[in-house]
Design an enzyme around this catalytic site. Structure first.
Site, PDB file in Angstrom:
ATOM      1  N   LYS A  93       0.791  -1.223  -0.047  1.00  0.00           N
ATOM      2  CA  LYS A  93      -0.075  -0.082  -0.019  1.00  0.00           C
ATOM      3  C   LYS A  93       0.904   1.122  -0.016  1.00  0.00           C
ATOM      4  O   LYS A  93       0.471   2.160  -0.559  1.00  0.00           O
ATOM      5  CB  LYS A  93      -0.829  -0.166   1.124  1.00  0.00           C
ATOM      6  CG  LYS A  93      -1.961  -1.036   1.092  1.00  0.00           C
ATOM      7  CD  LYS A  93      -2.910  -0.894   0.007  1.00  0.00           C
ATOM      8  CE  LYS A  93      -4.230  -1.899   0.222  1.00  0.00           C
ATOM      9  NZ  LYS A  93      -5.119  -1.638  -0.836  1.00  0.00           N
ATOM     10  N   GLU A 115      -9.662   5.661   3.414  1.00  0.00           N
ATOM     11  CA  GLU A 115     -10.786   4.322   3.813  1.00  0.00           C
ATOM     12  C   GLU A 115      -9.758   3.305   4.055  1.00  0.00           C
ATOM     13  O   GLU A 115      -8.559   3.283   3.487  1.00  0.00           O
ATOM     14  CB  GLU A 115     -11.803   4.088   2.889  1.00  0.00           C
ATOM     15  CG  GLU A 115     -11.390   3.312   1.622  1.00  0.00           C
ATOM     16  CD  GLU A 115     -10.192   3.729   0.809  1.00  0.00           C
ATOM     17  OE1 GLU A 115      -9.312   2.673   0.288  1.00  0.00           O
ATOM     18  OE2 GLU A 115     -10.205   5.093   0.573  1.00  0.00           O
ATOM     19  N   SER A 382       1.552  -9.860  -1.204  1.00  0.00           N
ATOM     20  CA  SER A 382       1.247  -8.367  -0.903  1.00  0.00           C
ATOM     21  C   SER A 382       1.451  -7.961   0.417  1.00  0.00           C
ATOM     22  O   SER A 382       1.444  -6.755   0.735  1.00  0.00           O
ATOM     23  CB  SER A 382      -0.209  -8.232  -1.574  1.00  0.00           C
ATOM     24  OG  SER A 382      -1.092  -9.068  -0.987  1.00  0.00           O
TER      25      SER A 382
END
Length: 399
Positions: A93, A115, A382
């Site tokens: 991210k 969010e 990830s």
């Protein structure tokens, strides 16, 4: 090789998907963002700052790890893991957040909202906001705050304000709804850092571009091992940023099979899943047209996954386009299968994956028997699994 890939078009459409389905209040902000991003792509100062932060702050490049024991178990293709779990904050991210935060500064915004579902995007946003000195508010479904308490605590320590959302299913969709309401109300001074390849244009394109560092590094790292290209790329898909980040640099190479793995929850024959591309139909959610889980009246249906980051009833518009064209294959994996994959990778390779990531790993049991010893599979690892230990221990009955 396929013909040159030029998605999206100038209006932000990937085929018929994407676009800007937002209140008029937000159109100026979206145009301002698009102009800033277009300029930043050719701004040497911006690019230097972005790549310096990727290296010195996020910890890039991440390794391409040969999973020797996992490969030995299946005795087919070689399995490599792109170690995004080793990024600062524990997931991919941060690649996107750094880029968007620099754009926020460039535009002159003072207040950041985001969010989050699994909490990884929230942690990344809170982290980079602290780094650059901007106020940060994170919307998170009440149910997700319970499931992801370690990440909630991390965000608080980093100085972010966490706003639990009690509407709907109290998960990612509802957190996104509230973030958009905030953005509409405070659009003049607020920058919305969207965490995936969803939302109105230019977000799906912009997030993809920032995340494509994953695929570019993978290509270079394979080349260093004298592997011209992978045979298979595998990644989990919720909104779809980690997967498109791996896939995008390889889209024009037809020899590479790309597989996105969704959350089948309790099974796709039940009503408790998040298999949007498997069972959804086109509709509008959160500012773009894409595949959705919706009923006959067009009402968005609740999504379920053991993974807080995959229980989203929509998906990025580029994934919708890639499904329709057949360029990417989309499959689904159940909660139980993902838990088995967590245990397998932990005990074979000493790596505890996030529950999101475990969905991609679980699909190897289906994929590997159809491969050969001379082929290469790359799985995007990830995120790491510390945030999910409470759920994992409960479901696997550890004491």
């Amino acid at each position: 090789m396929m013909k040159s890939y030029t998605q999206p078009d100038i209006r932000g459409h990937f085929g018929k998907y994407g676009g800007k389905y937002v209140p008029e209040t937000l159109m100026f902000a979206l145009q301002e963002l698009e102009d800033a991003y277009t300029g930043a792509k050719n701004d040497e100062t911006f690019q230097n700052e972005y790549h310096t932060l990727l290296a010195d702050f996020a910890g890039r490049p991440t390794p391409l790890y040969f999973a020797s024991r996992l490969t030995e178990k299946y005795n087919r293709a070689k399995i490599f893991l792109k170690r995004e779990d080793l990024c600062h904050t524990g997931a991919h991210k941060i690649n996107n957040v750094i880029g968007q935060m620099l754009l926020a500064k460039k535009i002159g915004k003072k207040r950041i909202i985001a969010e989050t579902g699994a909490g990884q995007h929230g942690v990344a946003t809170a982290t980079v906001a602290a780094k650059v000195g901007l106020d940060c508010i994170v919307y998170m479904g009440r149910e997700d705050t319970r499931r992801q308490e370690p990440n909630v605590n991390r965000m608080k320590l980093l100085g972010a304000d966490i706003i639990p959302v009690d509407s709907g299913t109290q998960t990612l969709k509802d957190a996104t709804n509230e973030a958009i309401r905030d953005w509409v109300t405070n659009v003049r001074d607020t920058f919305y850092v969207i965490g995936s390849v969803v939302g109105p244009h230019p977000y799906p394109m912009m997030v993809r571009d920032f995340q494509s560092v994953i695929g570019r590094e993978t290509r270079e790292q394979l080349s260093q091992r004298q592997i011209s290209s992978p045979d298979y790329l595998v990644a989990c898909v919720g909104g779809g940023s980690n997967s498109i980040g791996l896939f995008y640099p390889f889209i024009e190479n037809d020899s590479v099979t790309m597989i996105g793995v969704e959350a089948a929850g309790y099974g796709i024959t039940t009503q408790q899943h998040a298999a949007t591309l498997t069972l959804g139909t086109p509709g509008v959610l959160h500012g773009n047209l894409s595949y959705l889980l919706q009923d006959a009246n067009g009402q968005v249906m609740p999504a379920h996954s053991i993974s807080a980051g995959l229980d989203y009833p929509g998906v990025g518009p580029e994934h919708s386009y890639l499904k329709d064209t057949g360029r990417v294959r989309y499959e689904s994996v159940t909660d139980a299968e993902s838990l088995d994959a967590v245990r397998e990778l932990s005990q074979l390779e000493g790596i505890i994956p996030a529950l999101e990531t475990a969905h991609a790993l679980a699909y190897l049991r289906t994929l590997l028997p159809d491969t050969t010893a001379g082929e290469t599979v790359v799985v995007n690892l990830s995120g790491r699994g510390e945030k999910d230990l409470g759920t994992i221990f409960k479901e696997l009955h550890y004491t």
